[in-house]
Motif scaffolding. Sequence first.
Motif, mmCIF file in Angstrom:
data_model
loop_
_atom_site.group_PDB
_atom_site.id
_atom_site.type_symbol
_atom_site.label_atom_id
_atom_site.label_comp_id
_atom_site.label_asym_id
_atom_site.label_seq_id
_atom_site.Cartn_x
_atom_site.Cartn_y
_atom_site.Cartn_z
ATOM 1 N N LEU A 123 -3.477 62.043 -29.915
ATOM 2 C CA LEU A 123 -3.400 63.341 -29.253
ATOM 3 C C LEU A 123 -4.801 63.794 -28.885
ATOM 4 O O LEU A 123 -5.732 63.648 -29.694
ATOM 5 C CB LEU A 123 -2.753 64.345 -30.219
ATOM 6 C CG LEU A 123 -2.558 65.773 -29.742
ATOM 7 C CD1 LEU A 123 -1.499 65.815 -28.651
ATOM 8 C CD2 LEU A 123 -2.137 66.639 -30.907
ATOM 9 N N GLY A 124 -4.936 64.367 -27.692
ATOM 10 C CA GLY A 124 -6.217 64.934 -27.296
ATOM 11 C C GLY A 124 -6.577 66.099 -28.202
ATOM 12 O O GLY A 124 -5.723 66.928 -28.535
ATOM 13 N N GLY A 125 -7.820 66.152 -28.630
ATOM 14 C CA GLY A 125 -8.273 67.199 -29.544
ATOM 15 C C GLY A 125 -8.146 68.598 -28.977
ATOM 16 O O GLY A 125 -8.140 69.576 -29.726
ATOM 17 N N ASP A 126 -7.994 68.725 -27.642
ATOM 18 C CA ASP A 126 -7.906 70.035 -27.002
ATOM 19 C C ASP A 126 -6.463 70.480 -26.757
ATOM 20 O O ASP A 126 -6.220 71.503 -26.138
ATOM 21 C CB ASP A 126 -8.661 70.009 -25.668
ATOM 22 C CG ASP A 126 -8.113 68.969 -24.702
ATOM 23 O OD1 ASP A 126 -7.391 68.053 -25.144
ATOM 24 O OD2 ASP A 126 -8.421 69.073 -23.503
ATOM 25 N N MET A 127 -5.491 69.767 -27.289
ATOM 26 C CA MET A 127 -4.078 70.074 -27.041
ATOM 27 C C MET A 127 -3.518 70.895 -28.205
ATOM 28 O O MET A 127 -2.716 70.410 -29.004
ATOM 29 C CB MET A 127 -3.292 68.787 -26.828
ATOM 30 C CG MET A 127 -3.816 67.974 -25.648
ATOM 31 S SD MET A 127 -2.917 66.435 -25.433
ATOM 32 C CE MET A 127 -1.714 66.973 -24.236
ATOM 33 N N ALA A 128 -3.908 72.164 -28.264
ATOM 34 C CA ALA A 128 -3.570 73.022 -29.407
ATOM 35 C C ALA A 128 -2.066 73.256 -29.555
ATOM 36 O O ALA A 128 -1.538 73.239 -30.673
ATOM 37 C CB ALA A 128 -4.303 74.360 -29.288
#
Length: 171
Positions: A123-128
């Motif tokens: 998962l992308g770290g920016d996908m809160a």
Amino acid sequence: MREVPQRLAVGEARWPQDRALVERLFRDYVAWAGGGLGDEDVDREVARLPGRYAPPHGCVLIAHAGPDPVGVAAYRRRRGGVCELKRMFVRPAFRGLRIAEALLAGLIETAAGAGYRSMVLELGGDMAVARELYDKAGFAADRRRAPARPGLVVLRRDLKPARTRVDAGAG
């Protein structure tokens, strides 16, 4: 939060009948996710559908709200009783309706029933928002596995033991 559509149906893709639909949803996911996925890899993946997503070692679920296909999620075998969640996507007009939760629950149930011991994903770290969904579903950071690219995190969730077992060969 908006309510789940009353006519929401989540079911396994049927091959070859749903091949074009799955391809379209996978391509919608890639367009939404941006250029980091590699067009050649996606072209190769959709050209081989169902490929590694074919039962019994893989699964593609499609969500329909009434007649409209609104989301997709899949898993494929990795190795040693581990499957990898891939291509979780809900079309933008249908977000906030808990469709991703239904897709994820269906994948977890199907994977456990197929005998997988755990499920992983990157998962992308920016996908809160996505991270919150996975946290609620019991996923946690897996520091034992390095992500494929910088900026990604690897999450893992143990699955309930199942009655049947999946061949633990390389995937």
